[in-house]
Design a protein around this motif. Sequence first.
Motif, PDB file in Angstrom:
ATOM      1  N   LEU A 646       0.852  -1.192   0.000  1.00 24.03           N
ATOM      2  CA  LEU A 646       0.000   0.000   0.000  1.00 24.03           C
ATOM      3  C   LEU A 646       0.890   1.245   0.000  1.00 24.03           C
ATOM      4  CD1 LEU A 646      -2.946   1.043   0.149  1.00 24.03           C
ATOM      5  CD2 LEU A 646      -2.609   1.261   2.620  1.00 24.03           C
ATOM      6  N   ILE A 673      -3.198   4.486  -1.863  1.00 24.22           N
ATOM      7  CA  ILE A 673      -4.236   5.243  -1.170  1.00 24.22           C
ATOM      8  C   ILE A 673      -3.807   6.689  -1.322  1.00 24.22           C
ATOM      9  CG2 ILE A 673      -3.139   4.983   1.137  1.00 24.22           C
ATOM     10  CD1 ILE A 673      -6.048   4.985   2.257  1.00 24.22           C
ATOM     11  N   VAL A 772      -9.294  -0.528   2.182  1.00 22.45           N
ATOM     12  CA  VAL A 772      -8.017  -1.209   1.936  1.00 22.45           C
ATOM     13  C   VAL A 772      -7.981  -2.523   2.709  1.00 22.45           C
ATOM     14  CG1 VAL A 772      -5.529  -1.111   2.407  1.00 22.45           C
ATOM     15  CG2 VAL A 772      -6.695   0.907   1.468  1.00 22.45           C
TER      16      VAL A 772
END
Length: 824
Positions: A646, A673, A772
């Motif tokens: 991520l 993100i 997520v």
Amino acid sequence: MEGLKKDVIRHVVSSLGSDYASKSAYNYYNALALAVRDRLIDNWIKTQRSYYDEKAKRVYYLSLEYLPGKSLMNNLHCLGIYETARKAMSDLGFSLEDLAEQEWDAGLGNGGLGRLASCFLDSMATLGIPGYGYGIRYDYGIFHQVIEDGKQVEQADNWMRVGNPWAYERGQHLFPVRFFGEVKNWTDEYGRLRHTWTAGDTVLAMPCDMLVPGWDNHHVINMRLWSARSDVEFDLDFFNTGNYLGAVEEKIFDEKISKVLYPSDQIEEGRELRLKQQYFFVTATIQDILRRFRKKHQDMTELPQSVAIQLNDTHPAIAIAELMRILLDEDLLDWEVAWDICVSTFAYTNHTILPEALETWPVSLLERMLPRHMQIIYEINARFLREVERVARSEDCGQLCHRDLDHLKQRVSLIQERPIKSVRMAHLAIIGSHSVNGVAALHTELLKARVFDDFQRLYPQKINNKTNGVTPRRWLWSANQPLSRLIASHIGTGFVRNLDELTQLEPLAADPAFREAWRAAKLENKQRLQAYIKRKLMRELHTEHLFDVHIKRIHEYKRQVLNLLHVVTAYNRLRHGQAADFTPRTVFFGGKAAPSYFMAKRIIHAINAVAATVNADSRVNDKLQVVYLPNYCVSQAERVIPATELSEQISTAGMEASGTGNMKFALNGALTIGTWDGATIEMAQAIGPELLFIFGMREDELVSLRQHGYNPMLYYHGDEELREALDMLRSDAFSPGQHGLFAPLVDNLLHGGDRFFVLADYRQYLGAQQDVGRLYLDQEEWTRRSILNAARMGFFSSDRAISQYAREIWDVAPMAGLQNGKGA
Ligand code: 7GP
């Protein structure tokens, strides 16, 4: 392979003066580097010769910063001798990976701007563009960061101490650099007023060349970095009277110019030595450019057909006044002719809209240090303001009343009157260039509409966009061998040179076996990071955790604090037993703070304090871990990015000019993100926004929120979890015994106006993080998205960016007839 082995041994003995039987990794690394350099230098000479033979137009990239990182692995890959070298060194009793560790990062830059410059050199070399990088060979690069008691401590980066096997120092080719002195007027034979600058002090600039190879193409370009040398060895008078230190004082003083990189990032630090550095490197570079030009040309008006100069932000903008000075005072050209040459030659790239980063220099300082340049700047300004008046009166601004015209002139003038009379370097760069570019679509739009809106009206053609890119050689092929090999086994190796070929991976995203192999590559990278962290930080990572990574310079606009608030909230939920479905994750932070940036340093401290608390709490630490990676640098990024799942790109919308880390992560299969900011917007458009986790207010929404009165307290009172997190930070929950340590951080958000809208985006960020976590539980879908992310990143190659600069700004073509094939 036998040839390489022989060369390595020969270098251990004859270049390093050591016994080849004493198996020192340091010696063998250096010997290998020298053997590799031997394989580059022939092609470098041929490349330079071919530019003259083909009368090629050359590009000069002027940058006060470069971040090449380590060279060994990249150069082996470019030459196609990585495997050969691995076997050769293993025969000699070494692991290539261990030897590569011996190299120090060349950290001659602060962050994105410097790393972009290095990616661009790589692409110029690979595309066969006749290019040069020019800069300063700092003795001390960006400081080495250690974390002590949670705080950043800066240590000197003495990267030269162990020598630099990659560079050629050319002590015989010195260029004089002058400072101070005075300007004399005289009249030429046509009765025109002329000027001669007689300098006070002189220093010498010594070139140090580092070779930059293209990928598999025999094209090797030059990064020429200047090092300051005194023009006095010893002052013999002092020496003879026994004052030995006095005798070397001036020498030491002169050589201070290239001693150290200014470690501030996007904060203007108006220091005299910094201006000296800028002029030092600019004048040496311009002299070198003209020396090369004059070998084949007499007529200076031909310069723009032979030379393009790109200014990497305003740090080298004094080059415009310097070229004018040479054309006027030495070549005795008329002003108009000289000015046309300048404008046609220069182009300028802007890298930030943060007002505190826009450079200005006090007029009084310039008048003293560079008196002739200051005169020229005044003259440029006078002529420019007359032109502004003419345009304003003639065109549709005809209705402008005098008051508006006066305001316009004050706004665009090269000189600002307050708080002290100073030169605005961005205005000099805009006026003196034919092209001004931003580094992502949104950034360029903001330059046009806000920061340089007056200039956009005056020169509607000048401002253009060139979205950044990153080199796939370093950031995919070399950094991520497990993934690269997997990709190559399906689509060949063409993607390394032509990143668009990654789209061939798209159908494979639906293939369960390929997804499995893709996950295996990621796991291998996570395990390598695990081993590294164990070695360096003596910590055990859980590779089954989601690896959530936020690495970049520490800056309020990059909002590490928003991430930290999520961590604290997750911690609270876990403690309170409100997070049964929490997806286990390890959150990594890394980055340096400018030594003078109080708030950024306090943020580092807060991250480490939260990390210490969370990691020590056995109620949560199997599910949540926080890692601070000390001394974030290029080579560390090469380890961490391939292991990341991520990627945190959560800057305040409108504040991150482009970002390039965002690109490296997605290219390596991390999901993003992020906010609707910088080049992340274009990535979302290329990949499909549904394949990223986009959240938060957009730039125009923030503008209107600000206009209507943004009140962070409303968010504080309206959101219990946010309030709990902020109250904990303010109390001594994370700083036992040191009450109020992090109060400045919290006060800045609650009572300081929260300039970067952390609180406004908090709730949405939490929501996106929840998405997520949920998606990560579905590994098949996560992997599918990961593959599609990488597959659609072709546009973000620095090869695409450089091709656009070459075509649309420089008017430079690649060299014809580059051979392909391994260069070893
Ligand atoms: C950076 C920008 O912050 C980043 O968004 C961008 O990707 C990068 O340049 C390359 O274009 N700016 C700097 O590093 C910087 O120091 C001040 O800007 C001059």
